[in-house]
Scaffold this motif. Structure first.
Motif, PDB file in Angstrom:
ATOM      1  N   UNK A 277       0.819  -1.211   0.000  1.00 52.82           N
ATOM      2  CA  UNK A 277       0.000   0.000   0.000  1.00 52.82           C
ATOM      3  C   UNK A 277       0.854   1.263   0.000  1.00 52.82           C
ATOM      4  N   UNK A 278       2.038   1.190   0.603  1.00 55.02           N
ATOM      5  CA  UNK A 278       2.899   2.363   0.699  1.00 55.02           C
ATOM      6  C   UNK A 278       4.029   2.344  -0.332  1.00 55.02           C
ATOM      7  N   UNK A 279       3.974   1.435  -1.293  1.00 50.82           N
ATOM      8  CA  UNK A 279       5.010   1.332  -2.325  1.00 50.82           C
ATOM      9  C   UNK A 279       4.400   1.610  -3.689  1.00 50.82           C
ATOM     10  N   UNK A 280       5.118   2.376  -4.483  1.00 52.94           N
ATOM     11  CA  UNK A 280       4.662   2.689  -5.844  1.00 52.94           C
ATOM     12  C   UNK A 280       5.376   1.854  -6.891  1.00 52.94           C
ATOM     13  N   UNK A 281       6.565   1.354  -6.553  1.00 52.98           N
ATOM     14  CA  UNK A 281       7.337   0.550  -7.495  1.00 52.98           C
ATOM     15  C   UNK A 281       7.839  -0.709  -6.801  1.00 52.98           C
ATOM     16  N   UNK A 282       8.213  -1.697  -7.597  1.00 56.93           N
ATOM     17  CA  UNK A 282       8.761  -2.928  -7.039  1.00 56.93           C
ATOM     18  C   UNK A 282      10.066  -2.667  -6.301  1.00 56.93           C
ATOM     19  N   UNK A 283      10.840  -1.702  -6.787  1.00 58.81           N
ATOM     20  CA  UNK A 283      12.102  -1.376  -6.130  1.00 58.81           C
ATOM     21  C   UNK A 283      11.851  -0.869  -4.715  1.00 58.81           C
ATOM     22  N   UNK A 284      10.847  -0.003  -4.557  1.00 56.45           N
ATOM     23  CA  UNK A 284      10.508   0.493  -3.233  1.00 56.45           C
ATOM     24  C   UNK A 284      10.078  -0.640  -2.308  1.00 56.45           C
ATOM     25  N   UNK A 285       9.205  -1.495  -2.792  1.00 51.26           N
ATOM     26  CA  UNK A 285       8.703  -2.585  -1.960  1.00 51.26           C
ATOM     27  C   UNK A 285       9.813  -3.558  -1.582  1.00 51.26           C
ATOM     28  N   UNK A 286      10.750  -3.802  -2.506  1.00 51.78           N
ATOM     29  CA  UNK A 286      11.862  -4.699  -2.203  1.00 51.78           C
ATOM     30  C   UNK A 286      12.745  -4.123  -1.105  1.00 51.78           C
ATOM     31  N   UNK A 287      13.029  -2.821  -1.169  1.00 50.75           N
ATOM     32  CA  UNK A 287      13.861  -2.202  -0.139  1.00 50.75           C
ATOM     33  C   UNK A 287      13.160  -2.227   1.218  1.00 50.75           C
ATOM     34  N   UNK A 288      11.868  -1.942   1.231  1.00 51.03           N
ATOM     35  CA  UNK A 288      11.120  -1.933   2.498  1.00 51.03           C
ATOM     36  C   UNK A 288      11.075  -3.337   3.090  1.00 51.03           C
ATOM     37  N   UNK A 289      10.761  -4.331   2.252  1.00 51.90           N
ATOM     38  CA  UNK A 289      10.694  -5.702   2.754  1.00 51.90           C
ATOM     39  C   UNK A 289      12.063  -6.165   3.235  1.00 51.90           C
TER      40      UNK A 289
END
Length: 368
Positions: A277-289
Motif C-alpha cells: 500500500x505504501x510502495x509505488x514501485x517494485x524497487x521500493x517494496x523490495x527495499x522496504x521488505x
C-alpha cells in the motif's frame, strides 16, 4: 462474489506459473535455505539465565553462588529449594541452566573426597546450553581452586555431571531448523504477495480492475490466497526435509504447528499488504521488505536469543510477529509442548494479526 473470486484465483495461479522468476523463488530458494543454513550457522551467548539449588549452605557454596551472580555471563534468577521447583521454573520462566550443589559439598573437600556437582542445561538452544556449560565449569573450577589453595587442602577436582534437557545431543541445527521454516513463510506469504501487488500497480492492471465491479475485498483475497496455499506447501516441504535430511521430528503435535502457521500466514500477509500500500514501485517494496526482514532475522530470536538483547531491544521484540511463531515451533519440536503451553504466544500473535490487518485495511485506497 465466490464466482468472481474463483476466476481471479485462476488468473493468479496462471500468472504465477507463467512468470519466469516467481516459481523458482517460491520453491528453490526455500529448499536451498533448509539445505545450507543449518550447516553454517553458529553463535555464542551471554546473559544466561541460571538457578542454583544449594543443599549445602556452606561458605564454599555461598562463595560459588556469589561468583556466578557477579559473572557477566549469567543472570541468577532464583534459588529453588529442590530440583522439582527448578524444573518447573525451567519450563515456565525459560531457565537455561540449573546448578545443583549437593549436601556436604564443603565437607567432602575437607575429607579429601571428590564431590559431584550437577549441571542441568535447557538444550532447546543447543549452542546456548553448550556455552552455559562451559562458562559454569570455568567458574566452578576457578572458585574451587582458590578455596583449596586458601585452605591448603589436597583434594581431587570435583566431578561435574552435565545433563541436557530437550535437545540432549546439543545439535545446533535442531535449534535453527524450526525457526528457518518461519523465515520461509515470511518470504513466500509476505514478500512475494507485496511484490506481486506492486507489480500490478506498475503495469496499470489495478487501475483496470478498479474500473470493474470487483470489490477491494475480493481483489485482495485473490492476491493472497494463492500465496497462503503455497506457504502451507512450503512449510510441509520444509518439515519433510527436516525429517529426511536431519532426522528432526516434532515432539509435540503437528496440528499445533499448522494452527500457528495459518495464523502467522495471516499476520505476515497483512504486513505484506501494508508494504504494498505504501510502495509505488517494485524497487521500493523490495527495499522496504528487505529492511524489515533484516529486523525480523536479528530481533525475532532466530539467531540471537531475546534474553541476550538489551532491555530496550527485548521490549521491541514484543511487536515482532516472527518471535512468537519461532517460540512455538521450537517448543513443539524440541520440548513437545501442548497447545495450552503455546497459548500465550498464540494470543500475542493473534493480537498482532488484528492490528496489522486493521492497518492494512486503513491504508488501502482503491482508486475510483
Amino acid at each position: 462474489m465466490a464466482c468472481t473470486l474463483g476466476f481471479l484465483l485462476e488468473k493468479e495461479f496462471k500468472q504465477f506459473f507463467r512468470d519466469p522468476f516467481l516459481p523458482k523463488m517460491a520453491i528453490v530458494f526455500p529448499v536451498i535455505i533448509m539445505l545450507v543454513i543449518p550447516f553454517v550457522a553458529n553463535l555464542d551467548f551471554k546473559n544466561i539465565n541460571i538457578s542454583v539449588i544449594d543443599y549445602d549452605n556452606s561458605p564454599l557454596s555461598q562463595r560459588l553462588i556469589g561468583k556466578i551472580d557477579h559473572s557477566s555471563y549469567f543472570i541468577l534468577r532464583s534459588m529453588p529449594k529442590d530440583f522439582g521447583d527448578a524444573m518447573t521454573q525451567m519450563d515456565e520462566y525459560g531457565l537455561d541452566v540449573i546448578l545443583e550443589i549437593p549436601k556436604d559439598f564443603e565437607k567432602q573437600f575437607q575429607n579429601s573426597q571428590q564431590p559431584t556437582l550437577s549441571i542441568v542445561a535447557n538444550a532447546v538452544d543447543a549452542s546456548k546450553a553448550a556455552s552455559g556449560d562451559g562458562y559454569l565449569k570455568q567458574i566452578v573450577s576457578s572458585t574451587i581452586s582458590e578455596y583449596v589453595e586458601e585452605q591448603g587442602y589436597i583434594t581431587p577436582a570435583p566431578n561435574i555431571v552435565v545433563r541436557n534437557m530437550y535437545n540432549t545431543t546439543e545439535n545446533y541445527r535442531f535449534f535453527m531448523i524450526p525457526a528457518l521454516t518461519v523465515m520461509l513463510i515470511i518470504i513466500v506469504c509476505g514478500a512475494l504477495p507485496a511484490l506481486n501487488i506492486v507489480k500490478e500497480k506498475e503495469n496499470g492492471t489495478i487501475e483496470q480492475i478498479n474500473a470493474t465491479p470487483i470489490g477491494k475485498i475480493t481483489f485482495t483475497f485473490s492476491k493472497l490466497i494463492p500465496y497462503w496455499i503455497m506457504g502451507l506447501v512450503i512449510l510441509t516441504i520444509a518439515l519433510i526435509i527436516a525429517w529426511l535430511l536431519y532426522g528432526l521430528v516434532p515432539m509435540g503435535s503437528l496440528l499445533i504447528v499448522y494452527a500457528n502457521a495459518v495464523l502467522f500466514i495471516f499476520t505476515i500477509s497483512a504486513f505484506g499488504l501494508i508494504v504494498s500500500n505504501f510502495s509505488s514501485t517494485m524497487q521500493q517494496s523490495m527495499f522496504i521488505m528487505f529492511f524489515f526482514i533484516m529486523i525480523f532475522v536479528l530481533m525475532s530470536g532466530l539467531l540471537t536469543p531475546v534474553e541476550s538483547m538489551p532491555e530496550w531491544a527485548q521490549t521491541l521484540t514484543a511487536f515482532i510477529p516472527p518471535r512468537y511463531f519461532i517460540e512455538v515451533m521450537r517448543a513443539v519440536y524440541l520440548k513437545g509442548s501442548s497447545f495450552a503451553d503455546t497459548l500465550p504466544a498464540f494470543y500475542r500473535l493473534g493480537g498482532l494479526t488484528v492490528v496489522l490487518a486493521l492497518i492494512a485495511i486503513w491504508s488501502y485506497r482503491k482508486r475510483q
